[in-house]
Design an enzyme around this catalytic site. Sequence first.
Site, PDB file in Angstrom:
ATOM      1  N   GLY A 114     -13.593  11.491  40.062  1.00 48.80           N
ATOM      2  CA  GLY A 114     -13.761  12.547  39.059  1.00 48.80           C
ATOM      3  C   GLY A 114     -13.400  13.884  39.663  1.00 48.80           C
ATOM      4  N   GLU A 173     -14.688  21.581  38.204  1.00 49.61           N
ATOM      5  CA  GLU A 173     -14.241  22.917  38.621  1.00 49.61           C
ATOM      6  C   GLU A 173     -14.765  23.252  40.015  1.00 49.61           C
ATOM      7  OE1 GLU A 173     -16.750  25.847  36.102  1.00 49.61           O
ATOM      8  OE2 GLU A 173     -16.612  24.026  34.925  1.00 49.61           O
ATOM      9  N   LYS A 221     -20.410  14.191  45.721  1.00 48.73           N
ATOM     10  CA  LYS A 221     -19.875  15.457  45.212  1.00 48.73           C
ATOM     11  C   LYS A 221     -19.433  16.255  46.426  1.00 48.73           C
ATOM     12  CE  LYS A 221     -22.249  16.468  40.877  1.00 48.73           C
ATOM     13  NZ  LYS A 221     -23.310  17.205  40.211  1.00 48.73           N
ATOM     14  N   ASP A 272     -29.537  20.506  30.117  1.00 48.33           N
ATOM     15  CA  ASP A 272     -28.148  20.115  29.820  1.00 48.33           C
ATOM     16  C   ASP A 272     -28.085  18.620  29.509  1.00 48.33           C
ATOM     17  OD1 ASP A 272     -25.447  20.454  29.445  1.00 48.33           O
ATOM     18  OD2 ASP A 272     -24.931  20.555  31.569  1.00 48.33           O
TER      19      ASP A 272
END
Length: 450
Positions: free
Chosen positions: A202, A205, A222, A314
């Site tokens: 993936g 930004e 990540k 979120d």
Amino acid sequence: MSAIQAAWPSGTECIAKYNFHGTAEQDLPFCKGDVLTIVAVTKDPNWYKAKNKVGREGIIPANYVQKREGVKAGTKLSLMPWFHGKITREQAERLLYPPETGLFLVRESTNYPGDYTLCVSCEGKVEHYRIMYHASKLSIDEEVYFENLMQLVEHYTTDADGLCTRLIKPKVMEGTVAAQDEFYRSGWALNMKELKLLQTIGKGEFGDVMLGDYRGNKVAVKCIKNDATAQAFLAEASVMTQLRHSNLVQLLGVIVEEKGGLYIVTEYMAKGSLVDYLRSRGRSVLGGDCLLKFSLDVCEAMEYLEGNNFVHRDLAARNVLVSEDNVAKVSDFGLTKEASSTQDTGKLPVKWTAPEALREKKFSTKSDVWSFGILLWEIYSFGRVPYPRIPLKDVVPRVEKGYKMDAPDGCPPAVYEVMKNCWHLDAATRPTFLQLREQLEHIKTHELHL
């Protein structure tokens, strides 16, 4: 005060500080860095019964492991604890007193806005070196260039390279804690040498999400390269150290590189995001049992967050991931905060966010409940975007006048009632996640979802 440490209860996670080969048959051997779970205390307080990640049990020495703790809420973690921001030359000199050769800090330049200044104590006086910012790179001597301040500081820590001394001891800004030290102290720092990055799964930004291998286990990583972004992600990682539930994506640990890279390592969720999972399979594959199970999985995670006073902020099907064995788990704790704090609403997803959160920045468990109602609608519409055929700018005015979406095609009436209860304009009248779980379990028991 007794110096004896309180016994660790069953279920406590520990991380191994050293290798332990075991000397007796009942011992559980382990390697430095292994995560072990306490099963029970033994008669001898220096030994515990524990199990490893594959479920093997045995006896371990307490002094070979450390208890994993959550990073304390409110701890201001920094990748650059020596960075003091906008302070004057005089303030810097006062901070570097009493003199100690190699004591240093970095500040924003007062004479050259946009540049920085490295201030170093050296043989009784303070030297100020201008760090020039040119073509997206930083340099002191216009010979060696660096991507960011962390790389620059690391370079001059190993070699004076023209400075009066090498950098030896950072002057830490009051109120901040070096991120690496805190993750190490609390048992969450992983070893970069044991992480293999395999392929990109993936792109965001902030950097890439990669499939990795950590000590033989598939993991998601990540990878955040930019120092400013990495600083923001520290908050996410520290929240994740405090949370543990079978329907939350589990943090395995954090790697902070000297050069400023940050790696957040979590369990790997083989089937990707719930929204993609729903869209790619659809009604012909996913029956009512499956949709209700996903709804309950997410609800149980949210009930846990509610009970621990965390607000997600979120919640949406794109931020729920699906494991190899079809368990839905809530992820993306980038906006998760202790329940009391407020937040800038600039980047909020309008279609998922409660009206009071958009209007007054009032976030609470009840604003998460609103988002959960939208997520239920996503599940039962097989991943459609909410408020179809309504222009984005019209969504909030219509919702504030009491508009509620129609039930998705084929949605059981009992489930649609649950959705509508989540969308009360008065936050106080929305159910709690505990009540929502009970309602969904009632639907399951009485087969109202089929």
